[in-house]
Design a protein around this motif. Structure first.
Motif, PDB file in Angstrom:
ATOM      1  N   GLU A  76       4.404  11.424  -3.198  1.00  0.00           N
ATOM      2  CA  GLU A  76       3.786  12.520  -2.436  1.00  0.00           C
ATOM      3  C   GLU A  76       2.402  12.895  -2.965  1.00  0.00           C
ATOM      4  OE1 GLU A  76       6.187  12.719  -4.557  1.00  0.00           O
ATOM      5  OE2 GLU A  76       5.959  14.510  -5.794  1.00  0.00           O
ATOM      6  N   LEU A  77       2.087  12.464  -4.172  1.00  0.00           N
ATOM      7  CA  LEU A  77       0.765  12.791  -4.733  1.00  0.00           C
ATOM      8  C   LEU A  77      -0.231  11.638  -4.578  1.00  0.00           C
ATOM      9  CD1 LEU A  77       1.790  14.620  -8.043  1.00  0.00           C
ATOM     10  CD2 LEU A  77       0.832  15.653  -5.982  1.00  0.00           C
ATOM     11  N   CYS A  78       0.237  10.510  -4.017  1.00  0.00           N
ATOM     12  CA  CYS A  78      -0.621   9.326  -3.941  1.00  0.00           C
ATOM     13  C   CYS A  78      -1.030   9.035  -2.496  1.00  0.00           C
ATOM     14  CB  CYS A  78       0.125   8.104  -4.475  1.00  0.00           C
ATOM     15  SG  CYS A  78       0.607   8.300  -6.197  1.00  0.00           S
ATOM     16  N   LEU A  79      -2.197   8.428  -2.327  1.00  0.00           N
ATOM     17  CA  LEU A  79      -2.644   8.013  -0.999  1.00  0.00           C
ATOM     18  C   LEU A  79      -2.174   6.599  -0.727  1.00  0.00           C
ATOM     19  CD1 LEU A  79      -6.389   9.125  -0.944  1.00  0.00           C
ATOM     20  CD2 LEU A  79      -4.454  10.203   0.217  1.00  0.00           C
ATOM     21  N   GLU A  80      -1.893   6.322   0.558  1.00  0.00           N
ATOM     22  CA  GLU A  80      -1.644   4.921   0.920  1.00  0.00           C
ATOM     23  C   GLU A  80      -2.981   4.228   1.062  1.00  0.00           C
ATOM     24  OE1 GLU A  80       0.889   3.980   4.231  1.00  0.00           O
ATOM     25  OE2 GLU A  80       2.162   5.666   3.655  1.00  0.00           O
ATOM     26  N   ALA A  81      -3.052   2.996   0.615  1.00  0.00           N
ATOM     27  CA  ALA A  81      -4.326   2.291   0.682  1.00  0.00           C
ATOM     28  C   ALA A  81      -4.130   0.931   1.325  1.00  0.00           C
ATOM     29  CB  ALA A  81      -4.888   2.114  -0.725  1.00  0.00           C
ATOM     30  N   GLN A  82      -5.145   0.494   2.048  1.00  0.00           N
ATOM     31  CA  GLN A  82      -5.076  -0.811   2.717  1.00  0.00           C
ATOM     32  C   GLN A  82      -6.367  -1.564   2.453  1.00  0.00           C
ATOM     33  OE1 GLN A  82      -4.077  -0.535   6.986  1.00  0.00           O
ATOM     34  NE2 GLN A  82      -5.509  -2.187   7.335  1.00  0.00           N
ATOM     35  N   VAL A  83      -6.233  -2.806   2.024  1.00  0.00           N
ATOM     36  CA  VAL A  83      -7.427  -3.626   1.806  1.00  0.00           C
ATOM     37  C   VAL A  83      -7.895  -4.148   3.160  1.00  0.00           C
ATOM     38  CG1 VAL A  83      -8.335  -5.701   0.686  1.00  0.00           C
ATOM     39  CG2 VAL A  83      -6.629  -4.315  -0.471  1.00  0.00           C
ATOM     40  N   VAL A  84      -9.198  -4.018   3.448  1.00  0.00           N
ATOM     41  CA  VAL A  84      -9.732  -4.553   4.707  1.00  0.00           C
ATOM     42  C   VAL A  84     -10.845  -5.555   4.404  1.00  0.00           C
ATOM     43  CG1 VAL A  84      -9.130  -2.632   6.239  1.00  0.00           C
ATOM     44  CG2 VAL A  84     -11.239  -2.510   4.918  1.00  0.00           C
ATOM     45  N   ALA A  85     -10.881  -6.624   5.183  1.00  0.00           N
ATOM     46  CA  ALA A  85     -11.921  -7.653   4.981  1.00  0.00           C
ATOM     47  C   ALA A  85     -13.247  -7.140   5.535  1.00  0.00           C
ATOM     48  CB  ALA A  85     -11.511  -8.925   5.717  1.00  0.00           C
TER      49      ALA A  85
END
Ligand code: 5MY
Ligand code: ATP
Length: 446
Positions: A76-85
């Protein structure tokens, strides 16, 4: 998070938010891709003059966040992250648009630029976007004092009485420094009780937390927003004290609590939020438990077991990294986490050296992260501390708290950590204490 095509967007739709030493962050402000709204893009920077500190690939950052940091700190304290090209053309166009708009601080422009060869960026929730949204960013730094057990007789009294951040601040302001950064031509300080001490912020004592917030606010004002421990964002933009929009103070706090003093108004609103959240106790507990030996005890183990003197002034980062076994992979981090989370993990005496080094690096990550408190429609209820959300008891109704900048630290920095620790403590002992200073750090009690 669905796959989003960032490189199909116009670079001019990405507005500058802020940057740190390694990354630059942009907010999406376009209409063309609605799914990208409320998203931020974190881009790697590269030094104009190549330095020795090895970068860690973005993919590892994201996996490290998901697989190591998230389980420890709490999802709940962390952001979701996504790598994008991202193509180099697109990144070059972003860099050009930033230069044309002249939005980056001059000091940063001189040092580095967007790494146009990175090939990727990291997409995350934008913690500042939205009309009426006020976000506060606090970099709390080190929230504990080391135990005397592994300290040398020369440093034990100093390090168990004064916190690393207050001592480091004094060193950074001293006229002549070597491994630490210079903050400006300010005079060396003894303990400056007017400045924020992390031990106050982390104390869980309302009066001390409030004092720390007031002091942070005062430093934010006197530096015209130049400190890196406190930042405000309003309506999606970084706000400086010299350009405060009229609605800032009323959004930050209710006029009844203001009493003409914005620092106390800020503290009275945000102290209860921090005290109701698990964020500070969790960070302090992780920092301390992952650093049980202090860098001194760890350096002694490295010397005894590997014959490497981390304090050697000419020690190259490559030698540090290779002698310590190289930068851990995500798989190694995960295996370490499994061992560390076992019902009875080995204590610091019995743990393998490599495990202790990994733990120290992770502790360094938690010592250097920042907390975002986002308030969507202030002013929010005065009884905010008691209005916990039923779905997520760690979320406080009306305020969202996230921790950012949780990247892995390069193992090559272990030498720098040892030398900097020595320099900080020696400066404090020989220059500050010798000139007369209180017997305890601002936040500590005898
Ligand atoms: O060593 P410190 O405590 O000065 O921390 C550095 C920070 O300085 P600070 O004292 O917070 O102004 C420093 O902050 P700034 O770039 O000065 O804002 C960085 O966060 C640096 O980490 P990295 O190079 O981005 O991996 C930080 O380096 P690490 O110590 O986390 O490796
Ligand atoms: N998700 C986000 N939403 C909005 N702003 C953000 C977000 N993430 C980061 N920022 C802003 O961008 C700044 C730089 O980001 P970040 O801390 O990731 O960079 P860094 O180079 O790793 O920092 P440091 O030098 O402190 O290690 C942050 O201090 C914050 O002001």
């Amino acid at each position: 998070m669905a796959r989003l095509r960032v490189d199909a967007t116009s670079p001019v739709d990405w507005l500058y938010t802020a940057e740190g030493g390694a990354n630059l962050v942009l907010s999406y402000a376009g209409d063309a891709v609605p799914d990208l709204q409320r998203h931020a893009l974190r881009l790697r920077k590269r030094k104009r003059i190549a330095g020795p500190q090895g970068a860690i690939p973005d993919q590892v950052d994201v996996e490290f966040g998901d697989k190591v940091v998230r389980p420890l700190l709490g999802p709940e304290l962390c952001l979701e992250a996504q790598v994008v090209a991202l193509s180099s053309e697109w990144l070059r166009s972003v860099a050009g648009s930033l230069a044309a708009r002249n939005v980056r601080p001059l000091k940063r422009v001189e040092e580095d630029d967007v790494d146009v060869a990175a090939g990727k960026g990291v997409l995350v929730e934008d913690l500042i976007s939205g009309r009426g949204c006020l976000s506060v960013e606090i970099k709390p730094k080190w929230g504990f004092l080391p135990s005397r057990d592994h300290l040398s007789p020369e440093t034990a009294d100093v390090k168990s009485a004064y916190c690393r951040t207050c001592m480091h601040r004094a060193l950074k302001r001293a006229p002549r420094i070597t491994t630490a950064k210079r903050v400006g031509a300010e005079p060396a300080l003894a303990v400056d009780r007017e400045e924020f001490c992390p031990l106050d912020l982390y104390s869980r004592d309302p009066a001390r937390t409030s004092r720390a917030l007031q002091q942070l606010y005062a430093s934010w004002t006197s530096s015209d927003g130049g400190i890196n421990n406190l930042r405000f964002f309003l309506d999606g933009k970084l706000v400086k004290p010299s350009e405060l929009p009229p609605q800032f103070e009323e959004k930050m706090t209710s006029s009844s609590e203001f009493d003409g003093d914005p620092a106390s108004g800020f503290a009275s609103r945000f102290t209860p939020i921090l005290l109701a959240s698990p964020v500070l106790p969790r960070l302090a507990a992780l920092q301390a438990s992952l650093d049980p030996l202090d860098i001194e005890g760890l350096a002694a183990r490295v010397r005894d077991e590997l014959g490497l003197d981390l304090y050697r002034p000419d020690l190259a980062e490559d030698e540090v990294a290779s002698t310590l076994g190289g930068q851990p992979t995500t798989q190694e981090w995960q295996a370490w986490l499994e061992r560390a989370s076992a019902p009875a993990p080995p204590n610091e005496q019995d743990a393998p050296l490599r495990d202790l080094v990994l733990a120290y690096l992770l502790s360094a990550t938690f010592k250097d992260c920042s907390i975002f408190i986002r308030v969507d429609s202030p002013p929010f209820p005065a009884n905010i501390a008691t209005t916990l959300s039923a779905d997520d008891p760690s979320a406080i109704a009306g305020a969202e708290i996230k921790v950012i900048d949780l990247d892995p630290k390069p193992i090559a920095r272990m030498g720098k950590y040892a030398r900097m620790d020595r320099e900080i403590v020696e400066h404090w002992r020989d220059s500050v204490l010798a000139g007369g200073a209180p017997s305890r750090c601002c936040g500590t009690t005898a």
